[in-house]
Design an enzyme around this catalytic site. Sequence first.
Site, PDB file in Angstrom:
ATOM      1  N   GLU A  26       0.752  -1.416  -0.038  1.00 21.63           N
ATOM      2  CA  GLU A  26       0.001   0.022   0.040  1.00 21.63           C
ATOM      3  C   GLU A  26       0.666   1.261   0.012  1.00 21.63           C
ATOM      4  O   GLU A  26       1.128   1.772   1.112  1.00 21.63           O
ATOM      5  CB  GLU A  26      -0.993  -0.119   1.236  1.00 21.63           C
ATOM      6  CG  GLU A  26      -1.833   1.214   1.264  1.00 21.63           C
ATOM      7  CD  GLU A  26      -2.962   1.278   2.244  1.00 21.63           C
ATOM      8  OE1 GLU A  26      -2.912   0.348   3.205  1.00 21.63           O
ATOM      9  OE2 GLU A  26      -3.603   2.160   2.341  1.00 21.63           O
TER      10      GLU A  26
ATOM     11  N   LYS B  26      -2.600  -2.015  -3.303  1.00 21.81           N
ATOM     12  CA  LYS B  26      -3.519  -1.125  -2.557  1.00 21.81           C
ATOM     13  C   LYS B  26      -3.230   0.213  -2.755  1.00 21.81           C
ATOM     14  O   LYS B  26      -2.595   0.913  -1.972  1.00 21.81           O
ATOM     15  CB  LYS B  26      -3.653  -1.555  -0.980  1.00 21.81           C
ATOM     16  CG  LYS B  26      -4.895  -0.676  -0.393  1.00 21.81           C
ATOM     17  CD  LYS B  26      -5.155  -1.035   1.042  1.00 21.81           C
ATOM     18  CE  LYS B  26      -6.189  -0.193   1.809  1.00 21.81           C
ATOM     19  NZ  LYS B  26      -6.665  -0.793   3.048  1.00 21.81           N
TER      20      LYS B  26
ATOM     21  N   GLY C 131      -8.949   6.820   1.072  1.00 20.79           N
ATOM     22  CA  GLY C 131      -8.290   7.804   1.401  1.00 20.79           C
ATOM     23  C   GLY C 131      -8.988   9.195   1.592  1.00 20.79           C
ATOM     24  O   GLY C 131      -8.502  10.516   1.323  1.00 20.79           O
TER      25      GLY C 131
ATOM     26  N   SER D  92     -10.532  -1.989  -1.022  1.00 23.27           N
ATOM     27  CA  SER D  92      -9.902  -2.562   0.230  1.00 23.27           C
ATOM     28  C   SER D  92     -10.272  -1.151   1.509  1.00 23.27           C
ATOM     29  O   SER D  92      -9.285  -0.532   1.638  1.00 23.27           O
ATOM     30  CB  SER D  92      -8.583  -2.909   0.348  1.00 23.27           C
ATOM     31  OG  SER D  92      -8.182  -2.937   1.683  1.00 23.27           O
TER      32      SER D  92
ATOM     33  N   GLY E 239     -11.547   1.615   4.284  1.00 23.01           N
ATOM     34  CA  GLY E 239     -11.553   1.673   5.589  1.00 23.01           C
ATOM     35  C   GLY E 239     -12.701   2.499   5.927  1.00 23.01           C
ATOM     36  O   GLY E 239     -13.898   2.250   6.092  1.00 23.01           O
TER      37      GLY E 239
HETATM   38  C1  5MM Z   1      -8.193   1.489   8.418  1.00 23.50           C
HETATM   39  O1  5MM Z   1      -7.319   2.542   8.396  1.00 23.50           O
HETATM   40  C2  5MM Z   1      -6.027   1.852   8.296  1.00 23.50           C
HETATM   41  C3  5MM Z   1      -5.127   2.167   9.407  1.00 23.50           C
HETATM   42  O2  5MM Z   1      -4.866   3.305   9.593  1.00 23.50           O
HETATM   43  P1  5MM Z   1      -3.832   3.696  10.861  1.00 23.50           P
HETATM   44  O3  5MM Z   1      -2.558   2.895  10.859  1.00 23.50           O
HETATM   45  O4  5MM Z   1      -3.649   5.135  10.393  1.00 23.50           O
HETATM   46  O5  5MM Z   1      -4.481   3.423  12.159  1.00 23.50           O
HETATM   47  C4  5MM Z   1      -5.406   2.498   7.033  1.00 23.50           C
HETATM   48  O6  5MM Z   1      -4.362   2.289   6.634  1.00 23.50           O
HETATM   49  C5  5MM Z   1      -6.467   2.109   5.842  1.00 23.50           C
HETATM   50  O7  5MM Z   1      -6.356   0.600   5.838  1.00 23.50           O
HETATM   51  C6  5MM Z   1      -5.851   2.587   4.281  1.00 23.50           C
HETATM   52  O8  5MM Z   1      -5.710   4.066   4.773  1.00 23.50           O
HETATM   53  C7  5MM Z   1      -7.304   2.334   3.852  1.00 23.50           C
HETATM   54  O9  5MM Z   1      -8.193   3.120   4.507  1.00 23.50           O
HETATM   55  P2  5MM Z   1      -9.088   4.354   3.930  1.00 23.50           P
HETATM   56  O10 5MM Z   1      -9.816   4.743   4.828  1.00 23.50           O
HETATM   57  O11 5MM Z   1      -8.283   5.181   3.198  1.00 23.50           O
HETATM   58  O12 5MM Z   1     -10.054   3.627   2.740  1.00 23.50           O
END
Ligand code: 5MM
Length: 339
Positions: free
Chosen positions: A177, A219, A262, A289, A291
């Site tokens: 990622e 990712k 993101g 994928s 979050g």
């Molecule tokens: C779920 O958030 C993940 C963990 O973030 P931290 O390490 O900052 O706590 C993050 O890595 C996430 O998997 C990715 O950014 C994708 O999530 P989004 O919200 O960008 O779809």
Amino acid sequence: MDLSSLNSIAQSMVAPNKGILAADESTPTIGKRFATIDTESNEKSRQTYRNMLFTSANASDYISGVILFDETIRQSTDDGIPFAEYLTSLGIVPGIKVDKGAKKLPMCAGELVTEGLDGLRERLAEYHELGARFAKWRAVLSIADDKPSKTCIEVNAHALARYSALCQEAKIVPIVEPEVLMDGDHSINKCYDVTAEVLNKVFTSLNEQKVSLNGIILKPNMVISGADAKDRADIVTVAGATVKCLTEHVPEEVPGIAFLSGGQTSEEATAHLNAMNEHGPHPWQLSFSYGRALQAQPLKAWSGEASNINAGQKAFIKRSRLNSLARTGNYNPQMEETG
Ligand code: 5MM
């Protein structure tokens, strides 16, 4: 070393009509998410929330894998079944975030490098024992006049490749990622150029470190205007630029690309994925994928109240189903109203 098992895990992570739930928020990040719904973050409330998501009825129709945090992979469902075992029983592949976060990069003001390589071989062996079959490592790159620096791109690509090789040695599929952040007022063209440079460097490092490309999942960010840009590119433009950039920079051997959201809204993230899949097939599966884009609505529907668990699960399944439809270009924004 037999690498065929890695490819079959990777294929199941990007199975048709399904995508990955990123539920690997670290303790500080989940604390921030819970603060938005006035809910205290403690071990029990985090288990309750993740239990709500993972035990939603029919989740495995839409979800192929879940990325867990270290605390979560050691927790269990309300019925006492370890989360990883429970997910596996549904045919959902459990994964684990193994990076230790993005830290200040020396000599490069304002830039970050992801840490977590020390002791990783031993941690991966333990996570495999606990049921994880894939892992995730997120590198973070910012766009500004003088960013990202070559140094930042180089060191993060090197670390992603070191992590990936260790994962494959442990029979764990690495999610690679490299996230180019959306923060800033840059144009979509700038995002295109930076994303292209980052992907080039990442694949060079993966090759140099003998990572098997058919045993990884990429990712990436989408190619998109900065969040504060004046004229933000529309859905069709984002989808076209993203597919072009990936076509030029991601080898066809890679089984799948599962986007991060993101900071896009839930609806934007679904619409962008849908627009890309409308014009398939592509050499790799184009999946999600997410979050925040999968969790924002269920988090709000739940709001930390036991009486809202059903509402939270309904919201999670709705979002998952709409993204599942976007895997084949069959999503329509009107479905946001009709469910
Ligand atoms: C779920 O958030 C993940 C963990 O973030 P931290 O390490 O900052 O706590 C993050 O890595 C996430 O998997 C990715 O950014 C994708 O999530 P989004 O919200 O960008 O779809």
